[in-house]
Write a protein that holds these residues in place. Structure first.
Motif, mmCIF file in Angstrom:
data_model
loop_
_atom_site.group_PDB
_atom_site.id
_atom_site.type_symbol
_atom_site.label_atom_id
_atom_site.label_comp_id
_atom_site.label_asym_id
_atom_site.label_seq_id
_atom_site.Cartn_x
_atom_site.Cartn_y
_atom_site.Cartn_z
ATOM 1 N N ALA A 37 0.854 -1.238 -0.143
ATOM 2 C CA ALA A 37 0.123 -0.083 0.201
ATOM 3 C C ALA A 37 0.798 1.156 0.079
ATOM 4 O O ALA A 37 1.987 1.280 0.242
ATOM 5 C CB ALA A 37 -0.781 -0.071 1.255
ATOM 6 N N ALA A 38 0.231 2.441 -0.336
ATOM 7 C CA ALA A 38 1.057 3.715 -0.244
ATOM 8 C C ALA A 38 0.912 4.127 1.192
ATOM 9 O O ALA A 38 0.517 3.679 2.145
ATOM 10 C CB ALA A 38 0.054 4.913 -1.149
ATOM 11 N N LEU A 79 -2.281 3.802 7.338
ATOM 12 C CA LEU A 79 -2.723 2.535 7.748
ATOM 13 C C LEU A 79 -4.094 2.392 7.070
ATOM 14 O O LEU A 79 -4.195 1.029 7.148
ATOM 15 C CB LEU A 79 -3.227 2.961 9.428
ATOM 16 N N GLY A 80 -5.223 3.225 6.855
ATOM 17 C CA GLY A 80 -6.176 2.971 6.092
ATOM 18 C C GLY A 80 -5.862 2.188 4.658
ATOM 19 O O GLY A 80 -6.263 1.465 4.127
ATOM 20 N N CYS A 81 -4.706 2.650 4.023
ATOM 21 C CA CYS A 81 -4.376 2.225 2.652
ATOM 22 C C CYS A 81 -3.918 0.784 2.978
ATOM 23 O O CYS A 81 -4.233 0.000 2.005
ATOM 24 C CB CYS A 81 -3.108 2.932 2.146
ATOM 25 N N ALA A 82 -3.203 0.417 3.828
ATOM 26 C CA ALA A 82 -2.824 -0.960 4.304
ATOM 27 C C ALA A 82 -3.969 -1.759 4.552
ATOM 28 O O ALA A 82 -3.895 -2.935 4.039
ATOM 29 C CB ALA A 82 -1.802 -1.111 5.200
ATOM 30 N N ALA A 269 -10.038 7.544 4.979
ATOM 31 C CA ALA A 269 -9.633 8.399 3.540
ATOM 32 C C ALA A 269 -8.532 7.622 3.136
ATOM 33 O O ALA A 269 -8.525 7.695 1.797
ATOM 34 C CB ALA A 269 -9.327 9.759 4.055
ATOM 35 N N GLY A 270 -7.718 7.048 3.519
ATOM 36 C CA GLY A 270 -6.546 6.197 3.301
ATOM 37 C C GLY A 270 -7.377 5.022 2.594
ATOM 38 O O GLY A 270 -6.796 4.707 1.567
ATOM 39 N N ARG A 271 -8.358 4.495 3.252
ATOM 40 C CA ARG A 271 -9.041 3.389 2.303
ATOM 41 C C ARG A 271 -9.441 3.673 0.936
ATOM 42 O O ARG A 271 -9.344 2.962 0.049
ATOM 43 C CB ARG A 271 -10.277 2.764 3.163
ATOM 44 N N CYS A 272 -10.192 4.802 1.143
ATOM 45 C CA CYS A 272 -11.004 5.316 -0.210
ATOM 46 C C CYS A 272 -9.703 5.659 -1.169
ATOM 47 O O CYS A 272 -10.056 5.277 -2.507
ATOM 48 C CB CYS A 272 -11.824 6.472 0.033
ATOM 49 N N TYR A 273 -8.453 6.272 -0.829
ATOM 50 C CA TYR A 273 -7.533 6.500 -1.901
ATOM 51 C C TYR A 273 -7.061 5.305 -2.363
ATOM 52 O O TYR A 273 -6.918 5.117 -3.764
ATOM 53 C CB TYR A 273 -6.439 7.361 -1.063
ATOM 54 N N GLU A 274 -6.804 4.281 -1.626
ATOM 55 C CA GLU A 274 -6.202 2.881 -2.061
ATOM 56 C C GLU A 274 -6.876 2.183 -2.997
ATOM 57 O O GLU A 274 -6.450 1.945 -3.931
ATOM 58 C CB GLU A 274 -5.735 2.090 -0.838
#
Length: 339
Positions: A37-38, A79-82, A269-274
């Motif tokens: 992830a980013a 952390l959301g991206c991961a 927001a991290g989850r949505c970006y990823e």
């Protein structure tokens, strides 16, 4: 310190004994895919705990970037991206579930249960997604692409705007340039950025994190030469010329924004970006962060006013378009990120 191979095997066996993925899912492999992830400056500010019923993602505060990210917004978005990567990989391995920020334990808890394996186009994109800091060809998105990206970028309390008009892109470019000017004038920001740049392949491989020079279009050089170049030739003026050209050549600019300014929404927001970046990758589109307008506190409310989102926080700014694949930043071994 990371876990030994024996500890990793023991953790994985204990995880399966609790009934998760007894026949299919390898928790260590799920963590490896999550680490693709980013993260801001590719700091990889996470640790993963294999637990009964799921996996927890913990913030690694030793990898903070206080100059560019003083409130740890980007850290928690990472952390959301991961978490999003982990859920996509788990689904393909025969597990289903959800993720939520647990404020009491300051973690992202990913709950999992056995299910029918589903390999989605987002799963196929996991290993290909990258932050492509190159120039795009300027061709516009079609309606189907816009629709899929819009769907991917929305979540619980998080929305996405896709800006594609020439005037809109020019205004975004102005905010990015203003952000560059502010950041390049901050000596602490410059020191912090240099500390995360890996100027050559040997350094990148040894550390397994940070911004590998060729990823940013720089040559592979000894560290002393890279540091000298950054001090002498890396300037706001040069970066502005590059960023403005890149923004003008993008098909669209995506801005993710939240209903509330707290860690739970930063994670979402991290989850949505990823998810948006994986969807873009599945469509053979490239993405790259241009977060300067949301990183400089004085600019953020002005940028929000330009977007027309009222008191909501603009979280992440991403340009999207068609372009070549670039060299990839490295990742640390799974053993180094297991808690």
């Amino acid at each position: 310190m990371g876990m030994s191979d024996a500890q990793v095997r023991s953790a994985g066996e204990a995880w399966r004994r609790h009934g998760l993925g007894r026949h299919r899912a390898d928790p260590v492999e799920l963590v490896r895919q999550a680490t693709l992830a980013a993260s801001s400056h590719n700091t990889q500010p996470w640790r993963f705990a294999l637990e009964p019923g799921g996996i927890s993602i913990l913030p690694d505060l030793s990898r903070r970037c206080p100059a560019v990210d003083p409130d740890d917004h980007h850290l928690y978005a990472s952390l959301g991206c991961a978490a999003e990567n982990l859920l996509v990989a788990a689904q393909a391995a025969g597990l289903d579930g959800g993720a939520a920020y647990d404020a009491a334990k300051d973690r992202v808890r990913v709950e999992l249960e056995d299910a029918t394996p589903v390999r989605t186009t987002l799963f196929e994109a996991l290993a290909r997604r990258q932050n492509s800091r190159c120039e795009y060809d300027g061709t516009p998105l079609n309606e189907a692409e816009r629709r899929l990206l819009q769907q991917a970028g929305h979540g619980r309390g998080v929305s996405v705007l896709l800006l594609s008009g020439a005037q809109q892109k020019e205004q975004v470019a102005e905010y990015v340039a203003a952000g560059n000017t502010a950041q390049f004038g901050d000596a602490a920001w410059a020191r912090e950025l240099r500390s995360w740049v890996r100027f050559n392949a040997r350094e990148a491989e040894r550390l397994g994190d940070g911004l590998y020079g060729p990823v940013m279009g720089s040559p592979d050089v000894p560290r002393w030469l890279g540091v000298l170049f950054m001090r002498l030739a890396f300037s706001a003026r040069a970066q502005n010329r590059k960023d403005i050209r890149h923004i003008r050549g993008s098909a669209a600019i995506a801005v993710l924004f939240s209903e509330a300014d707290d860690k739970a929404h930063w994670v979402e927001a991290g989850r949505c970006y990823e998810r948006l970046a994986l969807q873009a990758t599945a469509l053979d589109l490239r993405t790259a962060f241009i977060n300067q307008p949301v990183e400089v506190p004085a600019l953020r409310p002005q940028f929000a006013a330009f977007l027309g989102i009222g008191p909501r926080r603009p979280d992440l700014v991403v340009r999207i378009g068609r372009g070549p694949e670039m060299p990839r930043s490295r990742r640390r071994a799974v053993e180094q990120v297991l808690a």
